[in-house]
Design a protein around this motif. Structure first.
Motif, PDB file in Angstrom:
ATOM      1  N   LEU A  40      71.549  45.971   4.648  1.00 61.24           N
ATOM      2  CA  LEU A  40      70.159  45.557   4.817  1.00 61.24           C
ATOM      3  C   LEU A  40      69.419  45.786   3.509  1.00 61.24           C
ATOM      4  CD1 LEU A  40      68.137  44.514   6.929  1.00 61.24           C
ATOM      5  CD2 LEU A  40      67.561  46.881   7.413  1.00 61.24           C
ATOM      6  N   GLY A  41      68.665  44.793   3.069  1.00 61.77           N
ATOM      7  CA  GLY A  41      67.902  44.915   1.831  1.00 61.77           C
ATOM      8  C   GLY A  41      68.600  44.347   0.615  1.00 61.77           C
ATOM      9  N   THR A  45      63.960  33.458  -1.510  1.00 60.05           N
ATOM     10  CA  THR A  45      64.782  34.343  -0.689  1.00 60.05           C
ATOM     11  C   THR A  45      65.582  33.508   0.301  1.00 60.05           C
ATOM     12  OG1 THR A  45      63.211  36.156  -0.866  1.00 60.05           O
ATOM     13  CG2 THR A  45      64.728  36.232   0.997  1.00 60.05           C
ATOM     14  N   VAL A  46      66.851  33.841   0.441  1.00 57.41           N
ATOM     15  CA  VAL A  46      67.750  33.158   1.367  1.00 57.41           C
ATOM     16  C   VAL A  46      68.306  34.212   2.317  1.00 57.41           C
ATOM     17  CG1 VAL A  46      69.862  31.769   1.537  1.00 57.41           C
ATOM     18  CG2 VAL A  46      68.353  31.500  -0.438  1.00 57.41           C
ATOM     19  N   TYR A  47      68.557  33.840   3.565  1.00 58.35           N
ATOM     20  CA  TYR A  47      69.089  34.790   4.538  1.00 58.35           C
ATOM     21  C   TYR A  47      70.591  34.601   4.727  1.00 58.35           C
ATOM     22  CZ  TYR A  47      64.287  35.970   5.255  1.00 58.35           C
ATOM     23  OH  TYR A  47      63.000  36.382   5.034  1.00 58.35           O
ATOM     24  N   LEU A  48      71.255  35.665   5.059  1.00 56.55           N
ATOM     25  CA  LEU A  48      72.709  35.718   5.160  1.00 56.55           C
ATOM     26  C   LEU A  48      73.330  34.552   5.941  1.00 56.55           C
ATOM     27  CD1 LEU A  48      75.288  37.317   4.461  1.00 56.55           C
ATOM     28  CD2 LEU A  48      74.861  38.733   6.468  1.00 56.55           C
ATOM     29  N   LEU A 104      76.518  38.789  11.442  1.00 57.52           N
ATOM     30  CA  LEU A 104      75.320  39.627  11.393  1.00 57.52           C
ATOM     31  C   LEU A 104      75.496  40.854  12.267  1.00 57.52           C
ATOM     32  CD1 LEU A 104      72.529  36.924  11.731  1.00 57.52           C
ATOM     33  CD2 LEU A 104      73.431  37.941   9.659  1.00 57.52           C
ATOM     34  N   THR A 105      75.038  41.994  11.751  1.00 65.74           N
ATOM     35  CA  THR A 105      75.039  43.210  12.558  1.00 65.74           C
ATOM     36  C   THR A 105      73.617  43.668  12.850  1.00 65.74           C
ATOM     37  OG1 THR A 105      75.238  44.562  10.562  1.00 65.74           O
ATOM     38  CG2 THR A 105      77.276  44.003  11.718  1.00 65.74           C
ATOM     39  N   HIS A 106      72.666  43.264  11.992  1.00 62.61           N
ATOM     40  CA  HIS A 106      71.274  43.701  12.177  1.00 62.61           C
ATOM     41  C   HIS A 106      70.357  42.843  11.308  1.00 62.61           C
ATOM     42  CE1 HIS A 106      67.885  46.440  12.750  1.00 62.61           C
ATOM     43  NE2 HIS A 106      67.691  46.395  11.438  1.00 62.61           N
ATOM     44  N   CYS A 107      69.227  42.436  11.861  1.00 62.07           N
ATOM     45  CA  CYS A 107      68.195  41.741  11.077  1.00 62.07           C
ATOM     46  C   CYS A 107      66.883  42.487  11.240  1.00 62.07           C
ATOM     47  CB  CYS A 107      68.016  40.292  11.534  1.00 62.07           C
ATOM     48  SG  CYS A 107      69.375  39.219  11.054  1.00 62.07           S
ATOM     49  N   GLY A 163      63.424  43.893   4.693  1.00 65.70           N
ATOM     50  CA  GLY A 163      63.636  42.517   5.116  1.00 65.70           C
ATOM     51  C   GLY A 163      65.067  42.038   4.990  1.00 65.70           C
ATOM     52  N   GLY A 164      65.389  41.031   5.772  1.00 64.13           N
ATOM     53  CA  GLY A 164      66.696  40.395   5.686  1.00 64.13           C
ATOM     54  C   GLY A 164      67.636  40.813   6.787  1.00 64.13           C
ATOM     55  N   CYS A 165      68.905  40.525   6.549  1.00 55.99           N
ATOM     56  CA  CYS A 165      69.936  40.800   7.540  1.00 55.99           C
ATOM     57  C   CYS A 165      71.087  41.580   6.910  1.00 55.99           C
ATOM     58  CB  CYS A 165      70.480  39.497   8.110  1.00 55.99           C
ATOM     59  SG  CYS A 165      69.254  38.536   9.014  1.00 55.99           S
ATOM     60  N   ALA A 166      71.689  42.414   7.719  1.00 60.33           N
ATOM     61  CA  ALA A 166      72.885  43.156   7.313  1.00 60.33           C
ATOM     62  C   ALA A 166      74.069  42.566   8.051  1.00 60.33           C
ATOM     63  CB  ALA A 166      72.733  44.629   7.660  1.00 60.33           C
ATOM     64  N   GLY A 167      75.233  42.699   7.469  1.00 58.61           N
ATOM     65  CA  GLY A 167      76.437  42.207   8.117  1.00 58.61           C
ATOM     66  C   GLY A 167      77.562  42.104   7.117  1.00 58.61           C
ATOM     67  N   THR A 168      78.440  41.131   7.354  1.00 58.45           N
ATOM     68  CA  THR A 168      79.533  40.882   6.433  1.00 58.45           C
ATOM     69  C   THR A 168      79.610  39.394   6.148  1.00 58.45           C
ATOM     70  OG1 THR A 168      81.152  40.625   8.210  1.00 58.45           O
ATOM     71  CG2 THR A 168      80.927  42.827   7.262  1.00 58.45           C
ATOM     72  N   MET A 169      80.222  39.088   5.022  1.00 48.64           N
ATOM     73  CA  MET A 169      80.516  37.689   4.733  1.00 48.64           C
ATOM     74  C   MET A 169      81.947  37.609   4.239  1.00 48.64           C
ATOM     75  SD  MET A 169      78.411  36.712   1.346  1.00 48.64           S
ATOM     76  CE  MET A 169      78.873  37.303  -0.256  1.00 48.64           C
ATOM     77  N   THR A 170      82.580  36.495   4.534  1.00 47.89           N
ATOM     78  CA  THR A 170      83.926  36.240   4.062  1.00 47.89           C
ATOM     79  C   THR A 170      83.806  35.236   2.932  1.00 47.89           C
ATOM     80  OG1 THR A 170      84.785  36.618   6.281  1.00 47.89           O
ATOM     81  CG2 THR A 170      86.244  35.505   4.723  1.00 47.89           C
ATOM     82  N   LEU A 171      84.311  35.637   1.774  1.00 49.58           N
ATOM     83  CA  LEU A 171      84.217  34.828   0.567  1.00 49.58           C
ATOM     84  C   LEU A 171      85.609  34.337   0.199  1.00 49.58           C
ATOM     85  CD1 LEU A 171      82.038  34.139  -1.691  1.00 49.58           C
ATOM     86  CD2 LEU A 171      83.097  35.983  -2.978  1.00 49.58           C
TER      87      LEU A 171
END
Length: 116
Positions: free
Chosen positions: A75-76, A85-88, A40-43, A50-58
């Motif tokens: 974000l968004g 709705t699900v959060y990161l 996460l970088t920002h919620c 709404g929600g969180c920004a960041g990265t995910m590894t897939l």
């Protein structure tokens, strides 16, 4: 060929080249895999974004191999399981389908759907 015809031809070719470059930047692809990490970088729980920004590894299968992809999640970005709705951070360990695009040589999520 006269000067006016040459100018029109060059304008048309330039427009087609610009269109090709612009459309390539907006091409979207849907990929599936398992989320093996999130950062996460920002919620922001604002009602509009709404929600969180960041990265995910897939982690996904690519032929006989498994590859890990890092995907930016702005974000968004809508993250859903059905209509919920699900959060990161809740995606870790889950199988997802990601609609993503390439921007500045980086993968960017446009939508994420929780599958399992």
């Amino acid at each position: 060929m006269n000067t006016a015809a040459t100018a029109k031809c060059l304008t048309l070719l330039g427009s087609l080249a610009l269109l090709a470059v612009a459309s390539a930047g907006f091409a979207q692809e849907k990929i599936e895999g398992k989320v093996v990490g999130t950062k996460l970088t920002h919620c922001d729980m604002n009602v509009k974004i709404g929600g969180c920004a960041g990265t995910m590894t897939l982690e996904r299968k690519a032929g006989d191999k498994t590859e890990e992809l890092t995907i930016n999640v702005p974000l968004g970005t809508p993250i859903r399981k059905g209509s919920e709705t699900v959060y990161l951070p809740a995606l870790r360990g889950k199988t997802v389908a990601v609609t993503q695009a390439m921007e500045k040589n980086e993968r960017v999520a446009r939508a994420i759907e929780l599958l399992k």
